[in-house]
Write a protein that holds these residues in place. Structure first.
Motif, short mmCIF file in Angstrom:
data_model
loop_
_atom_site.label_atom_id
_atom_site.label_comp_id
_atom_site.label_asym_id
_atom_site.label_seq_id
_atom_site.Cartn_x
_atom_site.Cartn_y
_atom_site.Cartn_z
N ILE A 174 -35.95 13.54 89.47
CA ILE A 174 -35.41 12.72 90.55
C ILE A 174 -34.09 13.34 91.03
O ILE A 174 -33.15 13.52 90.26
N ASP A 175 -34.06 13.69 92.31
CA ASP A 175 -32.86 14.23 92.94
C ASP A 175 -31.94 13.06 93.27
O ASP A 175 -32.04 12.44 94.32
N ARG A 176 -31.04 12.78 92.35
CA ARG A 176 -30.19 11.59 92.47
C ARG A 176 -28.90 11.93 93.22
O ARG A 176 -27.82 12.05 92.65
N ASN A 177 -29.02 12.09 94.55
CA ASN A 177 -27.81 12.41 95.32
C ASN A 177 -27.07 11.16 95.81
O ASN A 177 -26.00 11.26 96.40
N ALA A 228 -31.67 13.67 87.68
CA ALA A 228 -30.72 14.75 87.92
C ALA A 228 -29.69 14.34 88.98
O ALA A 228 -30.02 14.19 90.16
N SER A 229 -28.45 14.14 88.56
CA SER A 229 -27.38 13.77 89.48
C SER A 229 -27.00 14.98 90.33
O SER A 229 -26.71 16.06 89.80
N THR A 230 -27.03 14.81 91.63
CA THR A 230 -26.71 15.90 92.55
C THR A 230 -25.75 15.42 93.63
O THR A 230 -25.43 14.22 93.71
N ILE A 231 -25.34 16.34 94.48
CA ILE A 231 -24.45 16.02 95.59
C ILE A 231 -25.17 16.35 96.89
O ILE A 231 -25.62 17.49 97.10
N LYS A 232 -25.29 15.37 97.76
CA LYS A 232 -25.93 15.62 99.05
C LYS A 232 -25.11 16.64 99.83
O LYS A 232 -23.88 16.54 99.91
N GLY A 233 -25.77 17.64 100.39
CA GLY A 233 -25.07 18.68 101.13
C GLY A 233 -24.36 19.68 100.25
O GLY A 233 -23.50 20.43 100.73
#
Length: 386
Positions: A174-177, A228-233
């Motif tokens: 999971i792309d958690r942005n 998975a914690s991510t940052i949008k952009g």
């Protein structure tokens, strides 16, 4: 406008680096080329493409044996950039995003290297289960990984699929942005539901070490979920963590600023990097009906019975003026079209005039049964599909 792209030779230079430097260099080059694709097309989803890029690059480079695809689909430029970088798509496809005969804006089976359509949001886990079942029937042992967006967790099919998922072949990433189109999705509540799965692992989605360790620690005889914690952009500072960069091409000034920043990142790993370029005309944006509709809808709000419902597309559907003027009669339903339409039906049953909004492809297909139910009861609901 002058557009820049990373040539194939830059990837071959990256192949000489250590493992982690190679992954970081590939991800930076892929962001550079994905931005080129989106900018040349005049449209695309930059924020989600960049937030998932490290995950996709890592999977494509280090785990080609895993059947890997995207459920959300609008991160397609990240997949295409990675497929081109690894030779699974021809390099001359790079300028052909959203072009007839080129690369579709969302994944389709006809594209080499793509193993599943993305469809409406929420379908991916079910498709992964179908592939696993087909493999079992054929005696094939293969791990299947599917990438979801966190906002996508609002779709009911995700939970239907998870409730009956079995076997260690399945990995859900999971792309958690943390940002849907219209702001933060309802992830805290949904994340608590995910904790019920013993195979859940939470990692930094931009840390290759954590991703690799999570993939290694899959549970026995049951599916694995990697949150998975991510940052949008991610990768361009002025876009990071900002919902307004969810989709659409950048302005000329923004684009030039973005590629300069990406070049700095690339040259940290590849000091001799030099991009190629080509010139395009700045895409002419034709007029649309959205501004006129936005004004008409806001004016209709003078009727206290009018209630506007949205499926995370307020900007695209022209709902922001109504939301600003009549916030108590604006309902943000998130990525849950079926829920939105059934709510509208009961509002109509109580004498209100509900107007529901989404992209037409999602509204008329995803919520078809709910629309039918409202019609069967003779309820007055207005459906607007952009």
């Amino acid at each position: 406008m002058q557009l820049q792209y990373a040539p194939l030779g830059a990837y071959r230079d990256a192949d000489t680096l250590s493992r982690l430097d190679r992954l970081a260099a590939y991800a930076a080059l892929n962001r550079f080329n994905a931005l080129y694709m989106i900018q040349r097309a005049g449209s695309g989803h930059i924020g989600s493409t960049f937030s998932s890029m490290d995950i996709i690059t890592w999977m494509m480079l280090e785990h080609p044996e895993i059947a890997f695809f995207s459920s959300k689909g609008h991160d397609a430029p990240a997949f295409y950039a990675s497929l081109i970088a690894t030779g699974r798509l021809p390099f001359d496809m790079l300028p052909l995003l959203r072009r007839v005969g080129g690369l579709p804006g969302h994944p389709e089976l006809k594209t080499p290297g793509i193993i599943a359509h993305s469809g409406s949001l929420g379908m991916g886990i079910s498709k992964a289960k179908g592939l696993i079942r087909a493999n079992r029937l054929r005696g094939i042992e293969q791990r299947v990984a599917v990438l979801l967006g966190d906002g996508e967790l609002q779709e009911g099919q995700v939970w239907e699929a998870l409730m009956q998922a079995d076997g260690e072949e399945l990995t859900v990433i999971i792309d958690r942005n943390g940002l849907a189109t219209e702001g933060k999705p309802t992830l805290p509540f949904l994340a608590e539901r995910l904790l019920a799965f013993s195979g859940l692992l939470q990692v930094d989605g931009h840390d290759y070490g954590q991703l690799s360790e999570a993939l290694r620690l899959r549970p026995a005889d049951e599916p694995q979920i990697i949150l998975a914690s991510t940052i949008k952009g991610k990768g361009v500072s002025f876009m990071e963590g900002r919902a307004e960069y969810h989709s659409g091409a950048l302005s000329t000034v923004e684009y030039q600023s973005a590629i300069r920043e990406l070049e700095v990142t690339i040259r940290h790993h590849l000091p001799l990097f030099w991009s190629c370029g080509d010139a395009i005309k700045t895409p002419h944006k034709p007029p649309t009906l959205i501004p006129a509709y936005e004004k008409a809808l806001a004016d209709a709000g003078c009727n206290p019975d009018v209630v506007v419902l949205d499926a995370d597309l307020a900007q695209d559907c022209g709902l922001n003026s109504f939301r600003k003027l009549w916030p108590n009669r604006f309902v943000e339903c998130g990525i849950a079209e079926q829920d939105m339409v059934s709510q509208a039906g009961m509002l109509a049953a109580q004498g209100f005039v509900p107007i529901v909004h989404s992209f037409a492809a999602f509204l008329t297909r995803r919520a078809n049964e709910q629309i039918y139910d409202n019609c069967h009861q003779g309820l007055k609901v207005i459906y607007v599909g952009s």
